[in-house]
Scaffold this motif. Structure first.
Motif, PDB file in Angstrom:
ATOM      1  N   ASP C 248      -3.169  54.526  74.709  1.00 41.68           N
ATOM      2  CA  ASP C 248      -3.280  55.009  73.333  1.00 41.68           C
ATOM      3  C   ASP C 248      -2.113  55.904  72.939  1.00 41.68           C
ATOM      4  O   ASP C 248      -1.616  55.827  71.821  1.00 41.68           O
ATOM      5  CB  ASP C 248      -4.593  55.794  73.156  1.00 41.68           C
ATOM      6  CG  ASP C 248      -5.798  54.871  73.265  1.00 41.68           C
ATOM      7  OD1 ASP C 248      -5.582  53.637  73.184  1.00 41.68           O
ATOM      8  OD2 ASP C 248      -6.924  55.370  73.430  1.00 41.68           O
ATOM      9  N   ARG C 249      -1.725  56.776  73.866  1.00 41.02           N
ATOM     10  CA  ARG C 249      -0.680  57.733  73.523  1.00 41.02           C
ATOM     11  C   ARG C 249       0.352  57.784  74.638  1.00 41.02           C
ATOM     12  O   ARG C 249       0.383  58.735  75.427  1.00 41.02           O
ATOM     13  CB  ARG C 249      -1.302  59.125  73.325  1.00 41.02           C
ATOM     14  CG  ARG C 249      -2.332  59.204  72.203  1.00 41.02           C
ATOM     15  CD  ARG C 249      -2.971  60.574  72.134  1.00 41.02           C
ATOM     16  NE  ARG C 249      -3.662  60.952  73.351  1.00 41.02           N
ATOM     17  CZ  ARG C 249      -4.902  60.559  73.667  1.00 41.02           C
ATOM     18  NH1 ARG C 249      -5.581  59.792  72.834  1.00 41.02           N
ATOM     19  NH2 ARG C 249      -5.470  60.942  74.793  1.00 41.02           N
ATOM     20  N   PRO C 250       1.173  56.739  74.770  1.00 36.32           N
ATOM     21  CA  PRO C 250       2.131  56.722  75.884  1.00 36.32           C
ATOM     22  C   PRO C 250       3.119  57.878  75.795  1.00 36.32           C
ATOM     23  O   PRO C 250       3.485  58.292  74.678  1.00 36.32           O
ATOM     24  CB  PRO C 250       2.841  55.380  75.711  1.00 36.32           C
ATOM     25  CG  PRO C 250       2.645  55.006  74.280  1.00 36.32           C
ATOM     26  CD  PRO C 250       1.322  55.582  73.874  1.00 36.32           C
ATOM     27  N   THR C 255       6.922  52.684  78.081  1.00 37.27           N
ATOM     28  CA  THR C 255       5.537  52.297  77.900  1.00 37.27           C
ATOM     29  C   THR C 255       5.266  51.996  76.432  1.00 37.27           C
ATOM     30  O   THR C 255       4.622  51.004  76.089  1.00 37.27           O
ATOM     31  CB  THR C 255       4.600  53.425  78.369  1.00 37.27           C
ATOM     32  OG1 THR C 255       5.087  53.975  79.572  1.00 37.27           O
ATOM     33  CG2 THR C 255       3.192  52.920  78.568  1.00 37.27           C
ATOM     34  N   LYS C 256       5.809  52.823  75.588  1.00 35.24           N
ATOM     35  CA  LYS C 256       5.614  52.635  74.150  1.00 35.24           C
ATOM     36  C   LYS C 256       6.230  51.311  73.708  1.00 35.24           C
ATOM     37  O   LYS C 256       5.643  50.560  72.937  1.00 35.24           O
ATOM     38  CB  LYS C 256       6.244  53.804  73.384  1.00 35.24           C
ATOM     39  CG  LYS C 256       5.758  53.917  71.951  1.00 35.24           C
ATOM     40  CD  LYS C 256       6.289  55.202  71.306  1.00 35.24           C
ATOM     41  CE  LYS C 256       5.971  55.250  69.819  1.00 35.24           C
ATOM     42  NZ  LYS C 256       4.563  55.587  69.546  1.00 35.24           N
ATOM     43  N   GLY C 257       7.415  51.044  74.257  1.00 31.46           N
ATOM     44  CA  GLY C 257       8.073  49.779  73.947  1.00 31.46           C
ATOM     45  C   GLY C 257       7.243  48.584  74.391  1.00 31.46           C
ATOM     46  O   GLY C 257       7.083  47.609  73.668  1.00 31.46           O
ATOM     47  N   LEU C 258       6.702  48.678  75.626  1.00 29.84           N
ATOM     48  CA  LEU C 258       5.864  47.607  76.153  1.00 29.84           C
ATOM     49  C   LEU C 258       4.663  47.375  75.255  1.00 29.84           C
ATOM     50  O   LEU C 258       4.321  46.236  74.925  1.00 29.84           O
ATOM     51  CB  LEU C 258       5.343  47.980  77.544  1.00 29.84           C
ATOM     52  CG  LEU C 258       6.080  47.531  78.784  1.00 29.84           C
ATOM     53  CD1 LEU C 258       5.248  47.863  80.010  1.00 29.84           C
ATOM     54  CD2 LEU C 258       6.390  46.054  78.736  1.00 29.84           C
ATOM     55  N   ILE C 321      12.834  62.945  80.074  1.00 29.38           N
ATOM     56  CA  ILE C 321      13.072  64.302  79.584  1.00 29.38           C
ATOM     57  C   ILE C 321      12.808  64.404  78.087  1.00 29.38           C
ATOM     58  O   ILE C 321      12.836  65.487  77.516  1.00 29.38           O
ATOM     59  CB  ILE C 321      14.498  64.793  79.935  1.00 29.38           C
ATOM     60  CG1 ILE C 321      15.542  63.728  79.589  1.00 29.38           C
ATOM     61  CG2 ILE C 321      14.589  65.158  81.408  1.00 29.38           C
ATOM     62  CD1 ILE C 321      16.961  64.159  79.926  1.00 29.38           C
ATOM     63  N   ARG C 322      12.563  63.266  77.434  1.00 30.31           N
ATOM     64  CA  ARG C 322      12.187  63.329  76.010  1.00 30.31           C
ATOM     65  C   ARG C 322      10.919  62.512  75.767  1.00 30.31           C
ATOM     66  O   ARG C 322      10.936  61.512  75.056  1.00 30.31           O
ATOM     67  CB  ARG C 322      13.312  62.771  75.143  1.00 30.31           C
ATOM     68  CG  ARG C 322      14.506  63.677  75.117  1.00 30.31           C
ATOM     69  CD  ARG C 322      15.515  63.328  74.071  1.00 30.31           C
ATOM     70  NE  ARG C 322      16.571  64.313  74.149  1.00 30.31           N
ATOM     71  CZ  ARG C 322      17.458  64.341  75.142  1.00 30.31           C
ATOM     72  NH1 ARG C 322      17.435  63.421  76.077  1.00 30.31           N
ATOM     73  NH2 ARG C 322      18.370  65.284  75.174  1.00 30.31           N
ATOM     74  N   PRO C 323       9.805  62.903  76.398  1.00 35.41           N
ATOM     75  CA  PRO C 323       8.576  62.118  76.249  1.00 35.41           C
ATOM     76  C   PRO C 323       8.029  62.208  74.833  1.00 35.41           C
ATOM     77  O   PRO C 323       8.404  63.100  74.064  1.00 35.41           O
ATOM     78  CB  PRO C 323       7.618  62.766  77.253  1.00 35.41           C
ATOM     79  CG  PRO C 323       8.116  64.152  77.418  1.00 35.41           C
ATOM     80  CD  PRO C 323       9.595  64.116  77.209  1.00 35.41           C
ATOM     81  N   HIS C 324       7.156  61.259  74.522  1.00 39.82           N
ATOM     82  CA  HIS C 324       6.558  61.200  73.190  1.00 39.82           C
ATOM     83  C   HIS C 324       5.450  62.241  73.044  1.00 39.82           C
ATOM     84  O   HIS C 324       4.281  61.914  72.973  1.00 39.82           O
ATOM     85  CB  HIS C 324       5.981  59.803  72.933  1.00 39.82           C
ATOM     86  CG  HIS C 324       7.016  58.777  72.665  1.00 39.82           C
ATOM     87  ND1 HIS C 324       7.572  58.567  71.427  1.00 39.82           N
ATOM     88  CD2 HIS C 324       7.619  57.878  73.480  1.00 39.82           C
ATOM     89  CE1 HIS C 324       8.457  57.591  71.484  1.00 39.82           C
ATOM     90  NE2 HIS C 324       8.513  57.150  72.731  1.00 39.82           N
ATOM     91  N   LEU C 325       5.846  63.513  73.006  1.00 38.60           N
ATOM     92  CA  LEU C 325       4.825  64.556  72.888  1.00 38.60           C
ATOM     93  C   LEU C 325       4.227  64.611  71.494  1.00 38.60           C
ATOM     94  O   LEU C 325       3.105  65.057  71.308  1.00 38.60           O
ATOM     95  CB  LEU C 325       5.435  65.921  73.254  1.00 38.60           C
ATOM     96  CG  LEU C 325       5.690  66.099  74.751  1.00 38.60           C
ATOM     97  CD1 LEU C 325       6.475  67.379  75.009  1.00 38.60           C
ATOM     98  CD2 LEU C 325       4.387  66.107  75.524  1.00 38.60           C
TER      99      LEU C 325
END
Lengths: 325, 301, 329
Positions: C248-250, C255-258, C321-325
């Motif tokens: 739901d919240r990669p 992961t988001k791309g996948l 180092i730049r996760p989808h926070l």
């Protein structure tokens, strides 16, 4: 299975007929049959009488049917040289050839399969590279020269083994063979090894290739993932799969060995049908040539038939297809 | 099962370069290629490098006959490999014999390849009855050992260079035909062939320009094996006395000539021509073996 | 063994490399995860990401020129790396079983099903052939194969793909393993069969308390199946965490791309997102993050050093180092 057998038998009869046409045309039509069948000493009158008696003045297709009818009765003509029915000559000499070829087949399997397995399982080992190098040499050695070298080394220089003839013949369970006496065994060693060597090299290479190919298959990895021992994986899963190509090739090779026995028999003066055919060619004894060719065609057809049956026993996929077909 | 991809970036490799670099990995195969090259040169220049013309009977001296290796002749030539029953220098005999053996083997191999490829491609393209007929013939041919077919043919036809080449072509063509038909049937279903058809290329253009080049790798492998086999078969037939006539002596005949002297210990007359024959066949087989591994995509890792 | 309280399997910093002609292929390069009793772990990645090799490494089935060069594989506390072959053999198929991707290839075509099942029992238990046959029959019954007695006498080619995979699953279940590694077992099957098999495997694992590692490239498969998932990229883990959170919240852009490239019902009509570029060669990975060249968020520092696998949120790790926070609730 019966459908399959009947179909294969019918194919075999067709092959036999085709070969009989080829042999007939080859030996009787391309060569001059008058020279073949009539003694060169005969005078003009005798020749003409003989031509008529033998039906050589009739059309070719009629002659072929006469030949075929006689062949069906087991009459393939009389040898000029021995003045005996050609077929009987062949039958007299066939056991010696089969004995030689059979021994060679067993030898090449006993040597070839284990060495091929080893080389396939450990392709990087020095021993494997040695086996493969050896197999290239064995494969490349011309049989006739190799036979001469065997005679030179083991008979002339070392004096260990006899180099000519079949030796003493023993009888065991009603079978007459030189394999049943010590003297006979000593005589069979050199020619059998000579005949087997190239074939063993071939079996080594075939086994190794089969093992390498099979080892890459998923079902081998799955078998290992089941926790089977190495011995079981190789002895059952790998071996059963390489047996299929092996049976085919060995079947063909038996036929090849019987044919190549011609060379070995001439060198070691082995009294088989191979030596007979070479002598017949050199002496232009054409009825014997025809009889030999027809017999060998028959022999090959029988061998091929056996191989096909064996094949369907070993490979379940083939079995199913034939039940359906 | 996903295998790790192993493409080296940055390095541009032509297929030929890659083949060469993979080929030279096996030292034995390289040795085979070098030896084969030397043998070919010897065969080609035999008249120039032979100490003696072995078939000029006026040069032979019966007093020189059956001399062991290293002996000197009456007029001072050294016979490094000895002489045969007629006083012929074995080394020269072998050079000339190689010439004959290789010529017959290579020529019959090329001829068989051409005939086999023509018939195999015809079978693959014509289909129907033509295909059945050709393939039945191939099956029939392949179910009989080469030596037997050659024996029959030579028994019927008699001796001679042309006849033995004919016999060798007849025993070999089926291998090429079967293989090229199989490869062509696979190749013609490939996308690039469909693309070529869509482009409206002519049938011959597709067969010769597109399919044939892709069928070549297995042809080359079979070709090497077959040439080695043809040389061995010719030698065998000549040894049996039904191959090449005495006027065109090949290695097989030289070996046969030595047979009678073998039992009295004069080994060199049969031994050295046999070694020459063996080295020739082994080097061809070594090259062929490595070619098979290099050209076989299935064994690639 | 019954008293062991830790995770069933604990993989620490596993490195499996292939030493090929062209160089070293780092197929698996520092992978860590663990799986508890009766849990299901989804190991997700594209082909070539090292997920299958990870599975084979656990069983010690990596073929040369590959081998495990570093790390620990603790199965119930026992490190399997560098164990003698005989010890591994005793575990394989007995306590850890594996199911392969292509059911058409995993059964030996020339051996009958009963041969292939009985040998799997007898490799680990000294029971009579009759008892082993009984177990095989039961196992076939458990995976829903009708008339198992007849089926035992058949050859693999007499089965459909789905049936063969059921047989393979039955073989995996034969010795009641504590862990099953399933390597894309449904990829080669029809969608309807896929669903059935997924459901049955899940049910069987819950019933028996067997842990399961489900290797797949298909996020939708693990969504309804796994407890936790690990996403692999170029031989390393990119992200791991509870399945719902990750899907739901990669955290990781990969992961988001996948997820963006999976067609879904919610976003019908909107174009499918694609990840630009290609998977990097495992032989010459970039210095920094392996995904940097394809990543929309990458900046200079992404290409300097491989980011560590860090616990970015409680229970959720990502190598970025730049996760989808910004997506996190």
């Amino acid at each position: 299975m019966t459908v399959f057998m009947v179909r294969r038998l019918m194919q075999s009869v067709v092959v036999l007929l085709v070969m009989s046409v080829i042999v007939f045309l080859g030996v009787f039509a391309i060569g001059n049959p008058v020279d073949i069948l009539i003694s060169p000493d005969a005078d003009q009158l005798e020749r003409e009488r003989a031509i008529r008696a033998l039906g050589l003045d009739r059309p070719l297709w009629e002659q072929y049917f006469v030949f075929l009818a006689n062949a069906a009765k087991g009459d393939l003509g009389r040898s000029f040289v021995f003045n005996e029915p050609a077929l009987r000559l062949i039958f007299e000499r066939m056991p010696a050839t089969l004995e030689l070829a059979g021994t060679a087949v067993v030898l090449s399997l006993v040597v070839g399969i284990p060495l091929g397995l080893y080389a396939g399982l450990k392709p990087q080992a020095a021993t494997s590279k040695g086996i493969m190098a050896g197999s290239i040499v064995g494969f490349s050695l011309p049989t006739f020269w190799q036979g001469l070298m065997f005679i030179m080394v083991f008979a002339v220089m070392l004096g260990w083994l006899p180099s000519t003839g079949r030796g003493q013949i023993g009888t065991f369970l009603g079978i007459r063979s030189s394999l049943f006496t010590l003297d006979g065994l000593a005589h069979v060693i050199l020619p059998a090894v000579n005949l087997a060597l190239g074939n063993a090299a071939l079996i080594i290479r075939l086994t190794r290739a089969g093992v390498r190919e099979t080892l890459l298959q998923d079902y081998i990895k799955f078998a290992r993932a089941k926790g089977l021992s190495h011995r079981r994986v190789v002895g059952v899963h790998v071996l059963r799969n390489i047996l299929i190509p092996l049976v085919t090739v060995v079947g063909l090779e038996i036929a090849g060995l019987i044919a190549f026995a011609v060379v070995t028999e001439s060198i070691f003066a082995w009294p088989g049908m191979g030596k007979l055919i070479i002598d017949s060619i050199n002496q232009l004894d054409r009825p014997v040539m025809v009889a030999y060719l027809m017999m060998i065609v028959l022999l090959f057809i029988v061998i091929n038939l056996i191989v096909d049956v064996l094949y369907s026993v070993i490979d379940p996929r083939v079995r199913l297809q034939d039940v359906k077909g | 099962m996903s295998a790790p991809s192993a493409t080296a970036p940055g390095k541009i490799e032509t297929p030929f370069r890659r083949l060469v670099s993979e080929f030279v990995e096996d030292r034995l195969a390289v040795l085979g290629a070098v030896v084969l090259a030397v043998i070919l040169l010897v065969a080609l220049f035999a008249p120039l490098i032979s100490p003696q013309n072995p078939y000029d009977l006026s040069k032979l001296d019966i007093l020189d006959s059956r001399l062991p290796p290293g002996s000197k002749s009456m007029d001072g030539i050294t016979f490094w490999l000895g002489t045969d029953g007629q006083g012929r220098d074995m080394l020269s005999g072998i050079f000339y014999g190689l010439r004959t053996s290789l010529a017959v083997g290579v020529f019959s191999g090329i001829l068989a390849m051409v005939v086999g490829m023509a018939l195999g491609l015809t079978a693959a393209y014509a289909g129907g009855r033509t295909e059945t007929l050709i393939m039945r013939l191939v099956d029939l041919q392949l179910s009989f050992p080469t030596i037997l077919i050659a024996l029959i043919l030579l028994a019927v036809l008699g001796q001679g260079v042309g006849k033995i080449i004919l016999a060798l072509v007849i025993v070999q063509w089926a291998y090429y035909a079967r293989t090229i038909r199989g490869t062509a049937l696979v190749e013609r279903r490939r996308e690039y062939v469909e693309a070529a058809i869509c482009l409206g290329l002519s049938k011959p253009r597709i067969i010769f320009g597109h399919i044939l080049p892709n069928c070549m790798p297995p042809m080359i492998v079979i070709g090497t094996v077959q040439v080695a086999g043809a040389i061995a078969l010719e030698a065998t037939l000549s040894f049996l006395g039904i191959g090449l006539p005495i006027t065109e002596p090949s290695l097989g005949l030289l070996i046969a000539n030595g047979f009678e002297y073998l039992l009295s210990g004069k080994y060199w007359i049969s031994f050295f021509p046999g070694i020459a024959l063996l080295i020739t066949i082994i080097s061809i087989n070594l090259v062929g073996d490595q070619l098979r591994d290099v050209l076989n995509p299935r064994l690639k890792r | 063994m019954t008293g062991f309280a830790g995770p069933t399997l604990e993989v620490r910093d596993l490195k499996t490399h292939f030493f090929t002609r062209g160089g070293v292929v780092k197929a698996v390069d520092g992978v860590s995860f663990e799986i508890g009793k009766g849990r299901i772990l989804g190991l997700v990645g594209e082909s070539g990401s090292g997920k299958s090799i990870t599975g084979f490494s656990i069983l010690g089935l990596v073929d040369p020129p590959g081998r495990v060069v570093e790390g620990e594989i603790r199965f119930k506390g026992e490190n399997l790396v560098d164990q003698p072959e005989e010890r591994l053999r005793a575990i394989r198929g007995n306590r850890i079983a594996m199911i392969f991707q292509d059911p058409m290839m995993t059964l030996n075509p020339v051996l009958r099903i009963d041969t292939q099942m009985i040998e799997a029992v007898q490799a680990h238990h000294s029971v009579s052939a009759d008892d082993a046959r009984q177990r095989a029959r039961d196992a076939l019954g458990r995976v829903g194969i009708p008339s198992p007695d007849e089926r035992l006498k058949a050859y693999p080619h007499q089965f459909s793909g789905g049936m063969r995979q059921r047989v393979a699953i039955a073989i995996a279940l034969l010795n009641n393993p504590e862990l099953i590694i399933a390597d894309e077992p449904t990829t080669a099957l029809d969608v309807t069969i896929q669903g059935q098999i997924l459901y049955e495997v899940q049910k069987l694992c819950r019933e028996t308390g067997t842990s399961l590692i489900w290797i797949t490239h298909d996020l939708s498969v693990v969504a309804g199946l796994a407890d936790r998932i690990c996403v692999m990229y170029a031989g390393k883990l990119a992200e791991s965490g509870p399945v719902d959170d990750v899907l739901d919240r990669p955290l990781h852009p990969y992961t988001k791309g996948l997820l963006g490239s999976v067609p879904s019902r919610n976003r019908r009509g909107s174009p499918l997102a694609q990840i630009p570029g290609m998977t990097p060669s495992l032989m010459s990975l970039p210095d920094g993050c392996a995904f940097a060249d394809r990543c929309p968020r990458a900046q200079g520092d992404c290409r300097q050093a491989v980011p560590p696998m860090a616990e970015i949120l409680p229970g959720r790790l990502a190598r970025c180092i730049r996760p989808h926070l910004e997506d996190q609730a």
